[in-house]
Write a protein that holds these residues in place. Sequence first.
Motif, PDB file in Angstrom:
ATOM      1  N   SER A   1       0.821  -1.215   0.000  1.00 35.37           N
ATOM      2  CA  SER A   1       0.000   0.000   0.000  1.00 35.37           C
ATOM      3  C   SER A   1       0.855   1.265   0.000  1.00 35.37           C
TER       4      SER A   1
ATOM      5  N   TYR B   1      -3.329   5.302   3.156  1.00 27.81           N
ATOM      6  CA  TYR B   1      -2.247   5.167   4.134  1.00 27.81           C
ATOM      7  C   TYR B   1      -1.062   4.449   3.493  1.00 27.81           C
TER       8      TYR B   1
ATOM      9  N   TYR C   1       2.349  -4.728   7.830  1.00 23.54           N
ATOM     10  CA  TYR C   1       1.273  -3.736   7.832  1.00 23.54           C
ATOM     11  C   TYR C   1       1.273  -2.977   6.506  1.00 23.54           C
ATOM     12  N   GLY C   2       0.206  -3.113   5.751  1.00 18.89           N
ATOM     13  CA  GLY C   2       0.121  -2.454   4.453  1.00 18.89           C
ATOM     14  C   GLY C   2       0.387  -3.378   3.277  1.00 18.89           C
ATOM     15  N   LEU C   3       0.862  -4.569   3.547  1.00 19.98           N
ATOM     16  CA  LEU C   3       1.022  -5.572   2.482  1.00 19.98           C
ATOM     17  C   LEU C   3      -0.328  -6.254   2.293  1.00 19.98           C
ATOM     18  N   ILE C   4      -0.863  -6.193   1.090  1.00 13.84           N
ATOM     19  CA  ILE C   4      -2.179  -6.788   0.842  1.00 13.84           C
ATOM     20  C   ILE C   4      -2.044  -8.300   0.928  1.00 13.84           C
TER      21      ILE C   4
END
Lengths: 472, 470
Positions: free
Chosen positions: A69, A89, A187-190
């Motif tokens: 992301s 974000y 956090y933020g990795l799909i």
Amino acid sequence: MLRELKEEIASGSAEEVISALLERVKRSRLNAYNVLAEESALARARKFDESPWDGRMAGIPIAIKDSISTRGIETTCSSWILRGYIPPYDAHVIERLKAEGVIILGKTNMDEFCMGTSTETSCFGPTRNPWDTERVPGGSSGGSAAAVAAGEAPCALGSDTGGSIRCPASFCGIVGMKPTYGLVSRYGLISYANSLEQIGPLASTVEDAALMLDVIAGHDPRDSTSAKTEGGYLDGLEDGVRGMVCGVPKEYLGEGLDSSVERSVWDAISVLEDLGASWREVSLPHTRYALAAYYIIAMSEASSNLARFDGLRYGLRIGTDKDWHTTFSEIRAAGFGPEVKRRILLGTYALSAGYYGRYYLKALKVRTLIKEDFLRAFQDVDVLVTPTMPFPAFRIGERIQDPLSLYMADVFTVPINLAGVPAISLPCGFAGGLPVGLQIVGDHFAEKTVFRVSRAYEDATPHHAARPQEVI
Amino acid sequence: MENEVIIGLEVHVQLNKLNSKLFCSCSTDYHDDDPNTHTCPVCLGLPGTLPMINKKAVEYAIRVALALGCVVQEETLFYRKNYYYPDLPKAFQITQYDYPLGLGGHMLIKGEDGERVVRINRVHMEEDPGRLVHAGTIDRAKYTMVDYNRCGMALLEVVTEPDLRSPKEARAFLDKLRSILDYLDVFDGDLEGAMRVDSNLSLVGGDRAEVKNISGHKGVEKALNYEITRQKNVRRRGMKVVQETRHYDELRGVTVSIRTKEEAHDYRYFPEPDLVPMRIADWVPRVQEELPELPDAKRDRFRTQYGITDDHAKSLTSEIKVANFYERVAGKAPPKLAAVWIADVLKGELNYRDLSIENFHEDQMVEILKMLELEAITEKGAVEVVRQILDEGGSPAEIVKARGLGKAEDDAVRVAVRAAVAECGPAVEDYRGGNEKAINFIVGQVMKKTRGRADPGEANRLVREAIEEL
């Protein structure tokens, strides 16, 4: 390389470097990028030129896999279903990279939701291998690897669920590192398969990869699986391999392995011997169950992770709204490609009442056995040395109609994810003009050892310096 | 006997006294705000986000589990419950399912015939979904809106065994649960959606129906009574009650079938890979130690320590604030008198005005009780004082003075009695003739002369004395 580039940018112009890269990407037909962040990259470069900032990667351009992301930059995982989704974000790793001064060039192509070994399942069409454009770059981080190999980015981030960094690094002749599970915040990795995947660097040299890992690794309270670690991956990089013991797993050499790949790996082992290391054969007896366990776990988790994509809040919207079930069914039918649908269906099946114990729970047990194989091996050796892939890059279209043969290609990479240990892929020669990758595997959180062995090997060989001709 | 009712409850309790949601830092204070203003990437389930557990929520859950007599597990473990619904942005709910935090508790309630022990099967944590607002009723809405402010709020699910035998007992269970949660300071029952109930109900020998969407303890009796009538009618028509899930439509006061057993979901539970188990065994002794005195224990203590009746003790201990108020007053005024005036008078006046105990100060109550003790004020006058304080404010002494509620001095009363007896010759004769009621007329004259300040009982006694002396 990044060290020199940083100095070049600091004493010259970030804008010029970025412009040249953007021009190169635009005239390329590799299809490595899904989105070029042209405006924001140039704006940031100009800002840097006006008043340069500090940072370990200050001014350095970087490409980001489209599974990570990025605030303000469309992030689709190469899937129609996420077309138009712009995250509000930044992933943890993006925050860390930005804090160290990087400039994001764009988002790179990949297999849809990381599901593939060739970057052919992308909704944007396949990325081409810069060494032979008729061939795949590997996957799923194929765009990131092709971009780095072709000079369309000096470095890139990828994500690796069952080999998705190491496979394309191997096929494209660059360095790709999958860290220990928990070293880098997700956090933020799909998510494709949460319990298996890690974000990691793709770069031209071991030093570059170590620097990047140093920047992105470290505890993040937002990821409860992230570990508290010390970093310092550049320390002791040049300490050499004298006295080290390399394990060669017998299950990884033999049937199904391309003979020229096998030769390259043995050559590499000889190089390490010449540098003062020794080698011995080890056994990882549960290797033969790894692929089955891996695909059951990955597909099961994926079936749950991908359920949220319904077009209701973001992403693809088609036709007119009907009732809730019809609308989201139509959107999912149109938005997912065939490989993603296959994995969602298989994963849903594996988790259903009555089958959970037979498949998912059993796969978790196999996973434990595989992890124990590795722990046992690392009692006797410092690192394991194996081929990354059983063969060099195959032709586009050659295997995509035969999912099982594609799954088999992951045979040396998936056990590493099941065990959660770190592994790197390094260029170790060519077979028929195509790069071959050497996989060096370390014990949990032994990234420093992996880098040290890799650097010693890299210093002693010319393979990493080979670069393909520009493809226009 | 054949129509005996068996009821089990699944109570969803929102831990709304926490500052933040269960897996993100969004504020829980959304009740007065616009829809979808208390959200973040995590509770909206945006791609790539991960849950981060709120440790305070776990502590609150342990508190409740211990208070209900449950055994607390050594570590927390969460599962994913997979299903598609627009109020669930991740398409799965993170819940403890197979590994509840607390197991095997019990609660004592006042049952249909004496005390009843209700076994608690388990207490587990989960996240609250968003709130759906249907345009119309659930089965006829043209469209539905979603508010994710509630999404990700920490919920506790308290599951009973099928030990309840009537809607009234269900209500008693919920009242008691609410009281315990109030004591534990984890829950504000007055907020919308704070307590939601699903209930399994069957008639002996029949299949059960699950009734969902009962909001709070007040709706439960109505919903379950409806369901009992429905099931009895099904039987009366010679048909069988089918196992199904029904939705309680509060507006229409009916339950509507939403799915049958054949349509039951396969939730494909599996352990949540994004939350590593957290060891909580070490927390339990501290939480246990910090557990406050709970309603049952307080009720027993009030009875023995203050010598008050069980009914008063129960009434005074149902809310922690009232119990604390009583104890403060009982320290400064006669405890039995205080119990009567707080439990019977003050609570009634507060309920009537929908006010809480915070609207009355303990010193005001002490002052009133002192005046009663000294007989400086009549009971009737004291009630007036309570009412005026609640309605207009002021101190008891001022109110008594301003409204002339002070008990008249003896002389004045005696003068009035003598005058009244002298003036009411015929009534005196009637009384002497055996008509007891005639005395009331004379007492009424006394009250009139003293403008109500005389104590009616006292006046009655004095009138009788005066007639004897004639």
